[in-house]
Design a protein around this motif. Structure first.
Motif, PDB file in Angstrom:
ATOM      1  N   PRO A 141       0.828  -1.204   0.000  1.00 27.02           N
ATOM      2  CA  PRO A 141       0.000   0.000   0.000  1.00 27.02           C
ATOM      3  C   PRO A 141       0.868   1.262   0.000  1.00 27.02           C
ATOM      4  O   PRO A 141       1.986   1.247   0.505  1.00 27.02           O
ATOM      5  CB  PRO A 141      -0.794  -0.116   1.307  1.00 27.02           C
ATOM      6  CG  PRO A 141       0.010  -1.025   2.172  1.00 27.02           C
ATOM      7  CD  PRO A 141       0.764  -1.938   1.246  1.00 27.02           C
ATOM      8  N   ALA A 142       0.348   2.290  -0.578  1.00 22.11           N
ATOM      9  CA  ALA A 142       1.064   3.558  -0.631  1.00 22.11           C
ATOM     10  C   ALA A 142       1.022   4.226   0.742  1.00 22.11           C
ATOM     11  O   ALA A 142       0.040   4.127   1.467  1.00 22.11           O
ATOM     12  CB  ALA A 142       0.425   4.469  -1.672  1.00 22.11           C
ATOM     13  N   ALA A 143       2.115   4.885   1.104  1.00 25.60           N
ATOM     14  CA  ALA A 143       2.164   5.677   2.328  1.00 25.60           C
ATOM     15  C   ALA A 143       1.655   7.069   1.988  1.00 25.60           C
ATOM     16  O   ALA A 143       1.915   7.592   0.901  1.00 25.60           O
ATOM     17  CB  ALA A 143       3.588   5.726   2.853  1.00 25.60           C
ATOM     18  N   TRP A 175      11.575   5.240   1.767  1.00 23.19           N
ATOM     19  CA  TRP A 175      11.679   5.205   0.309  1.00 23.19           C
ATOM     20  C   TRP A 175      13.111   4.928  -0.128  1.00 23.19           C
ATOM     21  O   TRP A 175      13.356   4.324  -1.168  1.00 23.19           O
ATOM     22  CB  TRP A 175      11.162   6.523  -0.265  1.00 23.19           C
ATOM     23  CG  TRP A 175      10.802   6.510  -1.711  1.00 23.19           C
ATOM     24  CD1 TRP A 175      10.405   5.447  -2.459  1.00 23.19           C
ATOM     25  CD2 TRP A 175      10.788   7.627  -2.596  1.00 23.19           C
ATOM     26  NE1 TRP A 175      10.135   5.839  -3.755  1.00 23.19           N
ATOM     27  CE2 TRP A 175      10.363   7.173  -3.860  1.00 23.19           C
ATOM     28  CE3 TRP A 175      11.076   8.973  -2.437  1.00 23.19           C
ATOM     29  CZ2 TRP A 175      10.229   8.018  -4.959  1.00 23.19           C
ATOM     30  CZ3 TRP A 175      10.937   9.817  -3.523  1.00 23.19           C
ATOM     31  CH2 TRP A 175      10.512   9.340  -4.764  1.00 23.19           C
ATOM     32  N   GLY A 176      14.086   5.405   0.661  1.00 18.25           N
ATOM     33  CA  GLY A 176      15.478   5.098   0.391  1.00 18.25           C
ATOM     34  C   GLY A 176      16.064   5.767  -0.832  1.00 18.25           C
ATOM     35  O   GLY A 176      16.972   5.232  -1.453  1.00 18.25           O
ATOM     36  N   ARG A 177      15.566   6.916  -1.205  1.00 14.24           N
ATOM     37  CA  ARG A 177      16.083   7.649  -2.364  1.00 14.24           C
ATOM     38  C   ARG A 177      16.421   9.081  -1.924  1.00 14.24           C
ATOM     39  O   ARG A 177      15.665  10.010  -2.188  1.00 14.24           O
ATOM     40  CB  ARG A 177      15.057   7.654  -3.488  1.00 14.24           C
ATOM     41  CG  ARG A 177      14.704   6.246  -3.941  1.00 14.24           C
ATOM     42  CD  ARG A 177      13.624   6.271  -4.996  1.00 14.24           C
ATOM     43  NE  ARG A 177      13.198   4.946  -5.335  1.00 14.24           N
ATOM     44  CZ  ARG A 177      13.829   4.131  -6.160  1.00 14.24           C
ATOM     45  NH1 ARG A 177      14.935   4.505  -6.737  1.00 14.24           N
ATOM     46  NH2 ARG A 177      13.349   2.940  -6.408  1.00 14.24           N
ATOM     47  N   GLY A 218       4.550   5.446  -3.255  1.00 15.27           N
ATOM     48  CA  GLY A 218       4.310   4.026  -3.474  1.00 15.27           C
ATOM     49  C   GLY A 218       5.346   3.467  -4.421  1.00 15.27           C
ATOM     50  O   GLY A 218       6.327   4.145  -4.757  1.00 15.27           O
ATOM     51  N   PRO A 219       5.135   2.266  -4.889  1.00 18.52           N
ATOM     52  CA  PRO A 219       6.114   1.614  -5.761  1.00 18.52           C
ATOM     53  C   PRO A 219       6.398   2.388  -7.052  1.00 18.52           C
ATOM     54  O   PRO A 219       7.485   2.302  -7.607  1.00 18.52           O
ATOM     55  CB  PRO A 219       5.479   0.265  -6.092  1.00 18.52           C
ATOM     56  CG  PRO A 219       4.435   0.053  -5.068  1.00 18.52           C
ATOM     57  CD  PRO A 219       4.005   1.398  -4.587  1.00 18.52           C
ATOM     58  N   ARG A 220       5.438   3.149  -7.525  1.00 20.29           N
ATOM     59  CA  ARG A 220       5.639   3.897  -8.778  1.00 20.29           C
ATOM     60  C   ARG A 220       6.264   5.262  -8.560  1.00 20.29           C
ATOM     61  O   ARG A 220       6.584   5.955  -9.510  1.00 20.29           O
ATOM     62  CB  ARG A 220       4.317   4.050  -9.515  1.00 20.29           C
ATOM     63  CG  ARG A 220       3.760   2.737  -9.976  1.00 20.29           C
ATOM     64  CD  ARG A 220       2.513   2.988 -10.789  1.00 20.29           C
ATOM     65  NE  ARG A 220       1.974   1.769 -11.292  1.00 20.29           N
ATOM     66  CZ  ARG A 220       2.184   1.282 -12.507  1.00 20.29           C
ATOM     67  NH1 ARG A 220       2.929   1.957 -13.356  1.00 20.29           N
ATOM     68  NH2 ARG A 220       1.637   0.161 -12.888  1.00 20.29           N
ATOM     69  N   PHE A 228       3.044  17.728  -8.291  1.00 23.81           N
ATOM     70  CA  PHE A 228       4.227  17.239  -9.007  1.00 23.81           C
ATOM     71  C   PHE A 228       4.407  15.771  -8.671  1.00 23.81           C
ATOM     72  O   PHE A 228       3.901  15.271  -7.673  1.00 23.81           O
ATOM     73  CB  PHE A 228       5.487  18.045  -8.680  1.00 23.81           C
ATOM     74  CG  PHE A 228       6.057  17.811  -7.307  1.00 23.81           C
ATOM     75  CD1 PHE A 228       6.926  16.744  -7.056  1.00 23.81           C
ATOM     76  CD2 PHE A 228       5.740  18.657  -6.258  1.00 23.81           C
ATOM     77  CE1 PHE A 228       7.448  16.536  -5.794  1.00 23.81           C
ATOM     78  CE2 PHE A 228       6.258  18.457  -4.999  1.00 23.81           C
ATOM     79  CZ  PHE A 228       7.121  17.385  -4.757  1.00 23.81           C
ATOM     80  N   ALA A 229       5.141  15.095  -9.551  1.00 32.73           N
ATOM     81  CA  ALA A 229       5.441  13.674  -9.352  1.00 32.73           C
ATOM     82  C   ALA A 229       6.925  13.436  -9.596  1.00 32.73           C
ATOM     83  O   ALA A 229       7.528  14.059 -10.465  1.00 32.73           O
ATOM     84  CB  ALA A 229       4.612  12.823 -10.307  1.00 32.73           C
ATOM     85  N   LEU A 230       7.466  12.533  -8.803  1.00 28.96           N
ATOM     86  CA  LEU A 230       8.821  12.035  -8.990  1.00 28.96           C
ATOM     87  C   LEU A 230       8.718  10.538  -9.112  1.00 28.96           C
ATOM     88  O   LEU A 230       8.184   9.871  -8.221  1.00 28.96           O
ATOM     89  CB  LEU A 230       9.724  12.395  -7.800  1.00 28.96           C
ATOM     90  CG  LEU A 230      10.001  13.875  -7.569  1.00 28.96           C
ATOM     91  CD1 LEU A 230      10.757  14.074  -6.262  1.00 28.96           C
ATOM     92  CD2 LEU A 230      10.784  14.460  -8.729  1.00 28.96           C
ATOM     93  N   GLY A 231       9.196   9.995 -10.227  1.00 30.83           N
ATOM     94  CA  GLY A 231       9.107   8.562 -10.450  1.00 30.83           C
ATOM     95  C   GLY A 231      10.121   7.789  -9.644  1.00 30.83           C
ATOM     96  O   GLY A 231      11.185   8.302  -9.303  1.00 30.83           O
ATOM     97  N   ALA A 232       9.801   6.551  -9.355  1.00 28.68           N
ATOM     98  CA  ALA A 232      10.689   5.692  -8.573  1.00 28.68           C
ATOM     99  C   ALA A 232      11.996   5.423  -9.314  1.00 28.68           C
ATOM    100  O   ALA A 232      13.009   5.137  -8.703  1.00 28.68           O
ATOM    101  CB  ALA A 232       9.996   4.376  -8.235  1.00 28.68           C
ATOM    102  N   ASP A 233      11.999   5.523 -10.638  1.00 23.07           N
ATOM    103  CA  ASP A 233      13.189   5.229 -11.417  1.00 23.07           C
ATOM    104  C   ASP A 233      14.019   6.464 -11.744  1.00 23.07           C
ATOM    105  O   ASP A 233      15.100   6.343 -12.293  1.00 23.07           O
ATOM    106  CB  ASP A 233      12.800   4.553 -12.734  1.00 23.07           C
ATOM    107  CG  ASP A 233      12.076   3.241 -12.484  1.00 23.07           C
ATOM    108  OD1 ASP A 233      12.354   2.589 -11.455  1.00 23.07           O
ATOM    109  OD2 ASP A 233      11.238   2.863 -13.307  1.00 23.07           O
ATOM    110  N   ALA A 234      13.510   7.646 -11.445  1.00 21.50           N
ATOM    111  CA  ALA A 234      14.236   8.869 -11.793  1.00 21.50           C
ATOM    112  C   ALA A 234      15.417   9.082 -10.863  1.00 21.50           C
ATOM    113  O   ALA A 234      15.408   8.661  -9.721  1.00 21.50           O
ATOM    114  CB  ALA A 234      13.301  10.069 -11.723  1.00 21.50           C
ATOM    115  N   ALA A 235      16.432   9.740 -11.369  1.00 19.32           N
ATOM    116  CA  ALA A 235      17.624  10.000 -10.534  1.00 19.32           C
ATOM    117  C   ALA A 235      17.518  11.355  -9.877  1.00 19.32           C
ATOM    118  O   ALA A 235      16.755  12.190 -10.237  1.00 19.32           O
ATOM    119  CB  ALA A 235      18.879   9.948 -11.389  1.00 19.32           C
TER     120      ALA A 235
END
Length: 145
Positions: A18-20, A48-50, A83-85, A138-145
């Protein structure tokens, strides 16, 4: 072979996790809400660790919260979901006037840079009208640096 199965299971579990979520009401013209929002977002994002994205998220959240409180002179609502995305942050206010990024004037000091930062650092952003105002997100993707 067994490790690969564990990795697949872990990835599948992460995708279903589930999303936080963070939701916070921001008082009218209460600029103390800016650092408080940053701290709350930092806590939300800790698992999230990023770190690089977390720093960007804090900066962009500060900009959206500040804009809502300074330019509307009304209350606002901050919502952040991770969340995961990836991460999505939205600041909803109660003034219909749509903000637009503009090139800051050199004589303006630090004013006028908020949406330019959002536009340049977020993976996606926008403005969504609602019945009694708007939401800037705004959105930040899980794969973005």
């Amino acid at each position: 072979m067994e490790a690969a199965a564990d990795d697949t299971t872990a990835a599948g579990a992460a995708a279903r996790a589930p999303a936080a979520r963070l939701m916070r009401r921001l008082g009218r013209a209460d600029l103390r809400a800016v650092p408080e929002s940053r701290r709350a977002l930092r806590e939300l994002l800790r698992p999230w660790g990023r770190p690089e994205q977390s720093e960007i998220a804090e900066l962009l959240t500060s900009e959206l919260v500040t804009n809502a409180l300074v330019h509307t002179d009304r209350e606002a609502v901050l919502t952040a979901t991770v969340g995961p995305r990836g991460l999505r942050v939205e600041v909803r206010d109660f003034v219909a006037r749509e903000p637009r990024p503009c090139v800051p004037d050199a004589d303006d000091g630090t004013h006028g840079r908020g949406l330019v930062l959002v536009e340049s650092l977020a993976d996606a952003w926008g403005v969504r009208a609602h019945g009694v105002g708007k939401a800037v997100w705004f959105a930040l993707g899980a794969d973005a640096a």
